[in-house]
Design a protein around this motif. Structure first.
Motif, PDB file in Angstrom:
ATOM      1  N   VAL A 107     -12.016  69.613  63.823  1.00  0.00           N
ATOM      2  CA  VAL A 107     -12.519  68.360  63.267  1.00  0.00           C
ATOM      3  C   VAL A 107     -11.727  68.020  62.015  1.00  0.00           C
ATOM      4  O   VAL A 107     -11.410  68.915  61.218  1.00  0.00           O
ATOM      5  CB  VAL A 107     -14.023  68.474  62.916  1.00  0.00           C
ATOM      6  CG1 VAL A 107     -14.500  67.247  62.141  1.00  0.00           C
ATOM      7  CG2 VAL A 107     -14.855  68.636  64.185  1.00  0.00           C
ATOM      8  N   ASP A 108     -11.417  66.754  61.847  1.00  0.00           N
ATOM      9  CA  ASP A 108     -10.778  66.284  60.624  1.00  0.00           C
ATOM     10  C   ASP A 108     -11.881  66.051  59.594  1.00  0.00           C
ATOM     11  O   ASP A 108     -12.476  64.977  59.540  1.00  0.00           O
ATOM     12  CB  ASP A 108      -9.998  64.999  60.887  1.00  0.00           C
ATOM     13  CG  ASP A 108      -9.346  64.443  59.623  1.00  0.00           C
ATOM     14  OD1 ASP A 108      -9.380  65.145  58.579  1.00  0.00           O
ATOM     15  OD2 ASP A 108      -8.824  63.316  59.669  1.00  0.00           O
ATOM     16  N   ALA A 123     -19.344  64.991  61.146  1.00  0.00           N
ATOM     17  CA  ALA A 123     -18.404  65.048  62.266  1.00  0.00           C
ATOM     18  C   ALA A 123     -18.504  66.389  62.994  1.00  0.00           C
ATOM     19  O   ALA A 123     -18.473  66.443  64.228  1.00  0.00           O
ATOM     20  CB  ALA A 123     -16.979  64.828  61.760  1.00  0.00           C
ATOM     21  N   THR A 124     -18.634  67.469  62.233  1.00  0.00           N
ATOM     22  CA  THR A 124     -18.760  68.796  62.845  1.00  0.00           C
ATOM     23  C   THR A 124     -20.042  68.892  63.658  1.00  0.00           C
ATOM     24  O   THR A 124     -20.038  69.359  64.807  1.00  0.00           O
ATOM     25  CB  THR A 124     -18.749  69.880  61.752  1.00  0.00           C
ATOM     26  OG1 THR A 124     -17.501  69.820  61.045  1.00  0.00           O
ATOM     27  CG2 THR A 124     -18.928  71.268  62.364  1.00  0.00           C
ATOM     28  N   ARG A 192     -27.844  68.617  66.101  1.00  0.00           N
ATOM     29  CA  ARG A 192     -27.448  67.216  65.966  1.00  0.00           C
ATOM     30  C   ARG A 192     -27.737  66.696  64.561  1.00  0.00           C
ATOM     31  O   ARG A 192     -28.681  67.137  63.904  1.00  0.00           O
ATOM     32  CB  ARG A 192     -28.121  66.358  67.026  1.00  0.00           C
ATOM     33  CG  ARG A 192     -29.606  66.205  66.915  1.00  0.00           C
ATOM     34  CD  ARG A 192     -30.124  65.373  68.078  1.00  0.00           C
ATOM     35  NE  ARG A 192     -31.555  65.179  68.005  1.00  0.00           N
ATOM     36  CZ  ARG A 192     -32.261  64.556  68.942  1.00  0.00           C
ATOM     37  NH1 ARG A 192     -31.636  64.089  70.010  1.00  0.00           N
ATOM     38  NH2 ARG A 192     -33.559  64.413  68.821  1.00  0.00           N
ATOM     39  N   PRO A 193     -26.919  65.753  64.086  1.00  0.00           N
ATOM     40  CA  PRO A 193     -27.044  65.257  62.715  1.00  0.00           C
ATOM     41  C   PRO A 193     -28.435  64.737  62.396  1.00  0.00           C
ATOM     42  O   PRO A 193     -29.094  64.128  63.246  1.00  0.00           O
ATOM     43  CB  PRO A 193     -26.004  64.139  62.654  1.00  0.00           C
ATOM     44  CG  PRO A 193     -25.003  64.498  63.707  1.00  0.00           C
ATOM     45  CD  PRO A 193     -25.793  65.131  64.803  1.00  0.00           C
ATOM     46  N   ALA A 194     -28.878  64.986  61.179  1.00  0.00           N
ATOM     47  CA  ALA A 194     -30.193  64.512  60.735  1.00  0.00           C
ATOM     48  C   ALA A 194     -30.258  63.001  60.837  1.00  0.00           C
ATOM     49  O   ALA A 194     -29.333  62.288  60.445  1.00  0.00           O
ATOM     50  CB  ALA A 194     -30.445  64.960  59.301  1.00  0.00           C
ATOM     51  N   GLY A 195     -31.347  62.514  61.395  1.00  0.00           N
ATOM     52  CA  GLY A 195     -31.542  61.081  61.515  1.00  0.00           C
ATOM     53  C   GLY A 195     -30.874  60.441  62.703  1.00  0.00           C
ATOM     54  O   GLY A 195     -31.051  59.248  62.956  1.00  0.00           O
TER      55      GLY A 195
END
Length: 207
Positions: A107-108, A123-124, A192-195
């Motif tokens: 990941v960048d 992103a990660t 998975r990302p919060a929200g």
């Protein structure tokens, strides 16, 4: 950011995205991590890219590749069995039909989008969630990988701890380790990302 899955039989339809993936891999693995990988004309490509892999790509906008991973059925040729069998305690992988290998994850993390107050870049987390979702959708419940102990710690921080398949071993300038990860709903919810909404809204199949 959005993720896209590109199966092997649709790869030719997305030459710019595939090229962007190979350029990102060269930037991360060769330039940033200084791994012993072959780079030609600014692109990192290996023999496993000739196999029927599915690529998971993280995009900014519609064309900027900012993350990638390569998925190969563990019942066939994999990096663990062909390139890094020394990482497996038994010297071989006990593969089954519901097991898939993830490799060339990167990941960048220099991108500002998704850089919040959390310990891991969005992103990660988005890439990890996409890999789990794709695997579940396609009948896989176990993901194996060869990585380094640094990324093993990242997985633990993400709430997706890896079960080691052997002892850490020095390979080049890194300490490598093989491990197994669960692909299930509980793992997806933790990673998975919060929200974020349903991860199914994040993953768009190219097929």
């Amino acid at each position: 950011m959005q993720t896209i899955a590109i199966p092997a039989d649709t790869r030719a339809q997305f030459p710019d995205l595939i090229d962007g993936m190979h350029r990102l891999r060269a930037s991360v693995f060769k330039e940033r991590l200084e791994w012993d990988v072959k780079v030609v004309d600014g692109r990192e490509v290996d023999d496993f890219d000739q196999l029927p892999a599915t690529y998971i790509l993280l995009l900014r906008g519609s064309s900027k590749v900012s993350g990638c991973a390569r998925l190969l059925p563990a019942s066939g040729a994999t990096m663990l069995t062909r390139a890094f069998p020394q990482l497996l305690s038994a010297g071989k992988l006990e593969a089954h039909a519901a097991m898939i290998e993830s490799s060339r994850f990167c990941v960048d993390t220099t991108i500002e989008e998704g850089r919040g107050e959390g310990s891991l870049h969005e992103a990660t987390l988005t890439m990890l969630a996409a890999i789990i979702e794709w695997s579940m959708t396609h009948g896989y419940n176990e993901i194996v990988t060869a990585t380094d102990v640094r990324f093993e710690r990242i997985l633990k921080r993400a709430g997706w701890p890896m079960r080691r398949l052997g002892e850490p071993t020095r390979i080049g300038n890194t300490i490598a380790v093989a491990g197994s990860l669960q692909a299930d709903r509980a793992s997806l919810e933790r990673v998975r990302p919060a929200g974020a909404g349903s991860t199914f809204n994040l993953l768009h199949n190219a097929a």
